[in-house]
Design a protein around this motif. Sequence first.
Motif, mmCIF file in Angstrom:
data_model
loop_
_atom_site.group_PDB
_atom_site.id
_atom_site.type_symbol
_atom_site.label_atom_id
_atom_site.label_comp_id
_atom_site.label_asym_id
_atom_site.label_seq_id
_atom_site.Cartn_x
_atom_site.Cartn_y
_atom_site.Cartn_z
ATOM 1 N N THR A 23 -5.413 -22.894 -61.943
ATOM 2 C CA THR A 23 -6.842 -22.737 -61.726
ATOM 3 C C THR A 23 -7.501 -22.730 -63.087
ATOM 4 O O THR A 23 -7.166 -21.911 -63.935
ATOM 5 N N ASN A 24 -8.405 -23.649 -63.314
ATOM 6 C CA ASN A 24 -9.073 -23.767 -64.604
ATOM 7 C C ASN A 24 -10.277 -22.845 -64.674
ATOM 8 O O ASN A 24 -10.767 -22.342 -63.659
ATOM 9 N N SER A 25 -10.771 -22.628 -65.881
ATOM 10 C CA SER A 25 -11.885 -21.705 -66.084
ATOM 11 C C SER A 25 -13.190 -22.215 -65.480
ATOM 12 O O SER A 25 -14.090 -21.437 -65.205
ATOM 13 N N ASP A 26 -13.292 -23.525 -65.260
ATOM 14 C CA ASP A 26 -14.514 -24.069 -64.665
ATOM 15 C C ASP A 26 -14.425 -24.131 -63.133
ATOM 16 O O ASP A 26 -15.118 -24.887 -62.491
ATOM 17 N N HIS A 27 -13.538 -23.318 -62.555
ATOM 18 C CA HIS A 27 -13.356 -23.190 -61.102
ATOM 19 C C HIS A 27 -12.879 -24.483 -60.462
ATOM 20 O O HIS A 27 -13.213 -24.786 -59.320
ATOM 21 N N THR A 28 -12.099 -25.260 -61.182
ATOM 22 C CA THR A 28 -11.447 -26.425 -60.616
ATOM 23 C C THR A 28 -9.966 -26.120 -60.482
ATOM 24 O O THR A 28 -9.431 -25.254 -61.172
ATOM 25 N N LEU A 29 -9.300 -26.811 -59.589
ATOM 26 C CA LEU A 29 -7.877 -26.602 -59.343
ATOM 27 C C LEU A 29 -7.088 -27.821 -59.785
ATOM 28 O O LEU A 29 -7.574 -28.950 -59.721
ATOM 29 N N GLU A 30 -5.860 -27.588 -60.208
ATOM 30 C CA GLU A 30 -4.941 -28.674 -60.478
ATOM 31 C C GLU A 30 -3.851 -28.581 -59.432
ATOM 32 O O GLU A 30 -3.223 -27.540 -59.250
ATOM 33 N N ASN A 37 5.238 -35.725 -56.950
ATOM 34 C CA ASN A 37 4.732 -35.185 -58.217
ATOM 35 C C ASN A 37 3.437 -35.833 -58.697
ATOM 36 O O ASN A 37 3.172 -35.893 -59.889
ATOM 37 N N THR A 38 2.610 -36.299 -57.784
ATOM 38 C CA THR A 38 1.297 -36.821 -58.126
ATOM 39 C C THR A 38 0.386 -35.647 -58.462
ATOM 40 O O THR A 38 0.331 -34.666 -57.727
ATOM 41 N N VAL A 39 -0.308 -35.745 -59.590
ATOM 42 C CA VAL A 39 -1.180 -34.662 -60.037
ATOM 43 C C VAL A 39 -2.627 -35.065 -59.769
ATOM 44 O O VAL A 39 -3.047 -36.162 -60.134
ATOM 45 N N VAL A 40 -3.369 -34.183 -59.110
ATOM 46 C CA VAL A 40 -4.794 -34.394 -58.887
ATOM 47 C C VAL A 40 -5.537 -33.147 -59.326
ATOM 48 O O VAL A 40 -4.977 -32.053 -59.394
ATOM 49 N N LYS A 41 -6.800 -33.330 -59.635
ATOM 50 C CA LYS A 41 -7.665 -32.226 -60.049
ATOM 51 C C LYS A 41 -8.885 -32.244 -59.142
ATOM 52 O O LYS A 41 -9.362 -33.313 -58.765
ATOM 53 N N THR A 42 -9.374 -31.076 -58.783
ATOM 54 C CA THR A 42 -10.590 -31.014 -57.986
ATOM 55 C C THR A 42 -11.774 -30.822 -58.914
ATOM 56 O O THR A 42 -11.671 -30.183 -59.951
ATOM 57 N N ASP A 43 -12.908 -31.396 -58.522
ATOM 58 C CA ASP A 43 -14.132 -31.160 -59.279
ATOM 59 C C ASP A 43 -14.815 -29.921 -58.686
ATOM 60 O O ASP A 43 -14.340 -29.362 -57.699
ATOM 61 N N PRO A 44 -15.903 -29.445 -59.281
ATOM 62 C CA PRO A 44 -16.563 -28.244 -58.743
ATOM 63 C C PRO A 44 -17.032 -28.377 -57.297
ATOM 64 O O PRO A 44 -17.217 -27.380 -56.604
ATOM 65 N N ASN A 45 -17.202 -29.607 -56.813
ATOM 66 C CA ASN A 45 -17.614 -29.814 -55.427
ATOM 67 C C ASN A 45 -16.443 -29.865 -54.460
ATOM 68 O O ASN A 45 -16.628 -29.962 -53.261
ATOM 69 N N GLY A 46 -15.197 -29.868 -54.979
ATOM 70 C CA GLY A 46 -14.016 -29.907 -54.124
ATOM 71 C C GLY A 46 -13.451 -31.289 -53.903
ATOM 72 O O GLY A 46 -12.504 -31.437 -53.139
#
Length: 85
Positions: A23-30, A37-46
Amino acid sequence: MKPTRSKTLPCAVFGHNYVKTKTNSDHTLELVCSHCNTVVKTDPNGNFEELSVSNKHIQTTLRQLFHLKLQISKPNFLNHIEKPY
């Protein structure tokens, strides 16, 4: 149709099985898929954003620079203590 590897076959049929890794400090998730093993990140909107190889490289380099900056900026208190005679 693209050929699929046996490791990614469950993802092609059923979809990815994402597990939260950070969980990143800008409230996004990895998130990482437990199968491929595909890596995705969520933006602040999900919404999902897939991390490309260049983004991973940039991200690790920035993290290393940040840690180096922390190490350099830490004052070394042991050298500044006056020793009794």
